[in-house]
Each structure stands twice: as C-alpha cells, then as structure tokens.
Motif scaffolding. Structure first.
Motif, short mmCIF file in Angstrom:
data_model
loop_
_atom_site.label_atom_id
_atom_site.label_comp_id
_atom_site.label_asym_id
_atom_site.label_seq_id
_atom_site.Cartn_x
_atom_site.Cartn_y
_atom_site.Cartn_z
N LEU A 1 -37.91 82.30 64.99
CA LEU A 1 -37.86 81.12 64.13
C LEU A 1 -38.97 80.14 64.48
O LEU A 1 -39.61 79.57 63.60
CB LEU A 1 -36.50 80.42 64.26
N SER A 2 -39.22 79.95 65.77
CA SER A 2 -40.29 79.04 66.19
C SER A 2 -41.65 79.55 65.72
O SER A 2 -42.52 78.76 65.32
CB SER A 2 -40.28 78.86 67.70
N VAL A 3 -41.85 80.86 65.75
CA VAL A 3 -43.11 81.44 65.27
C VAL A 3 -43.18 81.39 63.75
O VAL A 3 -44.26 81.25 63.17
CB VAL A 3 -43.26 82.90 65.77
N PHE A 4 -42.00 81.47 63.13
CA PHE A 4 -41.93 81.37 61.67
C PHE A 4 -42.52 80.03 61.22
O PHE A 4 -43.23 79.95 60.22
CB PHE A 4 -40.47 81.47 61.24
N VAL A 5 -42.24 78.99 61.99
CA VAL A 5 -42.79 77.66 61.71
C VAL A 5 -44.31 77.68 61.86
O VAL A 5 -45.04 77.17 61.01
CB VAL A 5 -42.16 76.62 62.65
N ASN A 27 -37.87 71.12 64.88
CA ASN A 27 -37.62 70.63 66.24
C ASN A 27 -36.11 70.48 66.48
O ASN A 27 -35.60 69.37 66.64
CB ASN A 27 -38.31 69.28 66.43
N PRO A 28 -35.38 71.59 66.52
CA PRO A 28 -33.93 71.51 66.70
C PRO A 28 -33.51 70.92 68.03
O PRO A 28 -32.45 70.31 68.14
CB PRO A 28 -33.48 72.98 66.56
N THR A 29 -34.34 71.09 69.07
CA THR A 29 -33.99 70.56 70.39
C THR A 29 -33.91 69.03 70.38
O THR A 29 -33.17 68.43 71.16
CB THR A 29 -35.01 71.00 71.46
N ALA A 30 -34.70 68.40 69.48
CA ALA A 30 -34.66 66.94 69.39
C ALA A 30 -33.28 66.47 68.95
O ALA A 30 -32.77 65.45 69.43
CB ALA A 30 -35.72 66.44 68.41
N PHE A 31 -32.65 67.23 68.03
CA PHE A 31 -31.30 66.89 67.59
C PHE A 31 -30.28 67.15 68.70
O PHE A 31 -29.37 66.35 68.91
CB PHE A 31 -30.93 67.70 66.34
N MET A 32 -30.46 68.26 69.41
CA MET A 32 -29.52 68.60 70.47
C MET A 32 -29.57 67.58 71.61
O MET A 32 -28.56 67.31 72.26
CB MET A 32 -29.81 70.02 71.00
N ASN A 33 -30.75 67.02 71.84
CA ASN A 33 -30.92 66.04 72.91
C ASN A 33 -30.81 64.60 72.42
O ASN A 33 -31.02 63.66 73.20
CB ASN A 33 -32.29 66.23 73.58
N PHE A 34 -30.52 64.45 71.14
CA PHE A 34 -30.43 63.11 70.53
C PHE A 34 -31.68 62.27 70.81
O PHE A 34 -31.58 61.08 71.11
CB PHE A 34 -29.17 62.38 71.01
N THR A 40 -41.12 64.08 64.06
CA THR A 40 -41.14 65.42 63.46
C THR A 40 -40.79 65.40 61.98
O THR A 40 -41.43 66.08 61.18
CB THR A 40 -40.15 66.34 64.20
N TYR A 41 -39.78 64.61 61.62
CA TYR A 41 -39.22 64.72 60.27
C TYR A 41 -39.54 63.53 59.37
O TYR A 41 -38.96 63.40 58.30
CB TYR A 41 -37.70 64.89 60.36
#
Length: 495
Positions: A208-212, A435-442, A450-451
C-alpha cells in the motif's frame, strides 16, 4: 494583441497546433520523471521486488482505465482544461469549480517545486553558482516556450520526452546484459528476488505504501485530456495516445522495476536513500555503474535535468490552460480567457508564472510557508483523478438513460462501469493511505500537512454551492451532446 474568446474557431480561439505524435509523447513523458529515474529505488526497498512490481502493475491498470474514461469524454467534448468542464457538466457546477482551481493550484505549485529541483540538479556540475540563478533561468525558459505557440510547446515536449524514452530503452538493454553477465563481469540472474524476505517484504501495508509512491509516479498521464482541446484531430489522436501510453507505461515501468530489483538487492542502503535530488544513488546510475559505465552519474544527471524541465514545462501548460478554461466557465475573471493572435492565453500564463515565482521566492524567504504550499498540493493529482472517474461514470449513465447508443461515441471506455468504479475506490484508498500512522498516533500536525488538500477542495466545493445554490445535475438533464469548442458553462452556475 489580446482577443476575447469567440466562436470563430473550434475550441474558442486557442489553436489546434498539437499533432498526434505530440499528444502521444506528452501523455507518455508526463508520467516519466524523477519518480521513475530516482525514487523507484525506495519502492523496491520498502516492499521488495515482488511488492513493488505488484503495486506498479495495479496502479498501471488503474491509470489505464482512468485514461479510457478521460478518452471517452475528451473525444466527445475536446476542450482545454477539460477536468473542470466535465465535472461541471456531468456532475455539479460546484464540483467543476473545485476541481478546476484544485488542478490549477497543483500545477502552479509543481512548477515552483520543479524549478527549485532544477537548481539542485545543476549543483552536481556547478556547486558554487547560487541556486536561484538556475531557477530563474529555468522559469524564464519555460515561460518563453509556453508563450511562443502551442506547436512550440508540443515540439519541445516531444523531444524532451524522447530523451527520457531513449534513456529507458538503453537502460533496459544494459540491464538485461548485466543480469546475464555479459556486462558487469558476472551472472546475476534472479538471485535478488529470493534473498532474505524477498520477493514480498512487509506484506500488504508495504504494498500500500508503494502504491502511493506509484500513484505519484503515474501522475501526469491525464495531460492527454488537457491537450485534446488543442489537438489537430482529437477523435483520432486521443484514443491513439491512450492505447500507446498504456502499453509503454506498463512495459517501461514494470521492466524497469524488474531490472533494478534483479541487479540491486532490496536491502541496499543506496535504495533506502533514494530521493529526487540525489543523483549519485539513482537506481539508474547504480545499474549503469554496475555495468562498468564510468560516466553514468553525469549522463543520468543530464537526463534528470531534462526530466525536471519537462515536468515544469508541462505543468506551466496544464495550469495555464486550466485557468483559461475556468475563465470560459465563469469560474475566473473574464480577462483570463483572452488569447493572443497565436492562440496563447497570455493573461492566464502570466498569472500562473507569477504564482509559481512567488511560491519559489517563499522557499527562500519563508521555508515554512513553502512547505505548507507544497503539502497543500500533495494530493491534488489524486483528487483530479477522482473527479475524472466520477464525471465519466455519470456521463455514461446519462448517455444510456437518455436513449443514446454507444455507437454514437467516437471512443468507448473499456469495461464500464468497472473502470471508473475501480478508479474511485483506489483513489480513496491512496488518499486515505497517505499517512495512516499520523492518525494512529494522533499527530494532528502531520495529519494537516498530509491531508490539507482534501479540506481545501471541500471548502471550495461547499462555498461555491452555498453561494450559487447549485445542485447535482439529474442524469436525464445532463447535456451529453458532442461539442468541438470551449463551452461557456457559466449558465450552469445558477443551478
């Protein structure tokens, strides 16, 4: 002398100066850049050879369906700055407004990023010359190319894209010889596809990260929709460009990733450090050096410089034509829709150049402002793809609902509705997966950086909708009739 757009010629008063070979090469060259020449190495290091190939194949297929969707609309209504017009005509005028300004902003900022990158690339040869001088030269050169005529732009892009294509062909040939040990001294074969965790490293999250990464590499293919409005024969050249580009992209990207992965193990620290401006560790440079070519770094630096200038040149063209289209649609000041005798919308060109210049200056005077501007343009390409997919989905549904037969269309998109639906799903997946980790780490700062382009587009859409009381156009009321000139879509603004 500047003129208001009129109906004297097809497509307002811009000139149809792009030949079929220009359209094909522009569409191809638009998505071959530093993403392939340099950053492709990081994709292999993240997901391994198998993961990288899987991501690029899936993204290549999605881009193909996206291109066929665009081709069906562009042959039916070939206009400059097509995305805004299609969104406004087939979905909602408010969406056309948001998509148009989103795309213009994206490329105007990209031009500034590219001229900054050109200066960094020049430092490879002349490290003591101030970077701003090279950036200024690059911006002046790009402005002059775009100010002359559309045929000048087309011819320039043709040859710059040709340099990139020839480089890839030479790279693939040398890579094959190196894999079989004819160059480089020893047989390599497929051993790097099975070392440690290869071929798939990190599972689905890594893919998924490479998909980006792959998505960013493929951005630029949609330029064929922009060029349709100035193509001499869009009903012929656009379908031809789409079919040719698909196979070339798949062959070039997939074979290139394969060759790099076969010769350089995914564990190489050089691949981990791949970046858009580090020429010495470009995968292409590494492969050429492995084959025994001493001048590889200088050659690739020249190719990458050509690629960066080509990207900025295409960006200037795309953003200028989008601003021109926004003016025709009633979304921008009327003056921006005026053209000169040679068909160039000079006011749109000047405004875009000024915005690119101011953005570049901010990189020197205010790095923080520059960072936010670049971040704000980060997802705009995917948002444009989303707009193309939803526009085509509604165009085809309206076409059938109103009793038309597909034989009336000059070009048919493949596997409808699978194509646009797949594009919609994958675009959402890529946007969310930035950047899903940004959501996981708040981490709200990272989330915003990112968004930020997503809420900006939503603000444009909602603000226009509230001000003009527009509504989503019912399928039976969508105008699907073919057109060969710029449409004044301002009549839709009343909703």
């Amino acid at each position: 002398m500047m003129k208001e757009n009129s109906n004297e010629e097809p497509n307002g008063h811009v000139q149809r100066g792009l030949k079929a070979r220009h359209v094909s090469m522009i569409a191809l060259g638009g998505c071959i850049g530093t993403g392939l020449f340099v950053a492709s190495g990081s994709a292999i290091s993240q997901a391994g050879p198998g993961g990288a190939l899987t991501a690029y194949i899936l993204m290549g297929l999605m881009v193909y369906f996206l291109m066929t969707s665009l081709g069906e609309m562009a042959t039916n209504m070939p206009i400059s700055g097509s995305f805004a017009a299609y969104s406004a005509k087939y979905v909602d005028p408010a969406l056309g407004f948001a998509m148009g300004w989103n795309y213009w902003f994206n490329w105007a900022i990209t031009v500034a990023v590219d001229i900054s990158t050109a200066a960094l690339v020049m430092k490879f040869w002349l490290p003591n010359v101030p970077a701003w001088i090279w950036s200024a030269i690059a911006l002046i050169l790009i402005f002059l190319i775009n100010a002359m005529s559309v045929s000048t732009f087309g011819e320039t892009e043709f040859w710059m894209s040709a340099i990139k294509v020839v480089t890839i062909i030479v790279f693939l040939a040398i890579g094959a010889l190196t894999i079989f040990g004819i160059m480089g001294g020893h047989f390599i074969g497929m051993r790097n596809f099975s070392i440690k965790q290869a071929p798939f490293v990190g599972g689905f999250p890594a893919i998924l990260s490479v998909f980006v990464v792959a998505g960013f590499s493929f951005q630029g293919t949609e330029l064929v929709g922009i060029t349709a409005g100035e193509s001499q024969d869009p009903q012929h050249s656009v379908p031809k460009a789409i079919n040719e580009v698909f196979w070339r992209i798949i062959l070039f990207y997939i074979l290139t990733i394969f060759v790099i992965a076969a010769i350089i193990p995914y564990t190489s620290h050089s691949l981990l450090g791949s970046s858009a401006t580090d020429i010495a560790i470009s995968p292409f440079t590494l492969v050429f050096q492995r084959a025994g070519l001493a001048a590889a770094a200088s050659v690739m630096n020249a190719v990458i410089l050509t690629s960066v200038i080509s990207s900025a040149n295409s960006g200037m063209y795309a953003s200028t034509r989008m601003l021109y289209s926004l003016s025709n649609s009633g979304y921008a000041p009327k003056k921006l829709g005026q053209t000169a005798e040679n068909g160039i919308p000079y006011y749109s060109l000047l405004v875009t150049t000024v915005v690119s210049l101011l953005t570049f200056i901010s990189s020197i005077a205010g790095p923080q402002i520059y960072m936010w501007l670049v971040a704000a343009s980060g997802l705009t390409g995917f948002i444009a793809w989303f707009g193309i997919a939803i526009s085509h989905y509604r165009f085809r549904r309206a076409f059938i609902k109103q009793g038309h037969d597909l034989s009336e269309l000059k070009y048919h998109a493949k596997l409808f509705p699978f194509g646009p639906v797949l594009c919609l799903i994958l675009c959402i997946l890529v946007i969310v997966g930035q950047n899903p980790t940004a959501f996981m780490n708040f981490d709200w700062k990272q989330i915003l950086v990112t968004y930020i382009s997503v809420p900006l587009v939503l603000i444009l859409y909602i603000a226009y909708k509230l001000k003009n009381h527009t509504k989503i156009i019912p399928l039976e009321k969508i105008d699907v009739s073919p057109s060969h000139k710029d449409e004044d879509l301002s009549k839709l603004n009343k909703g």
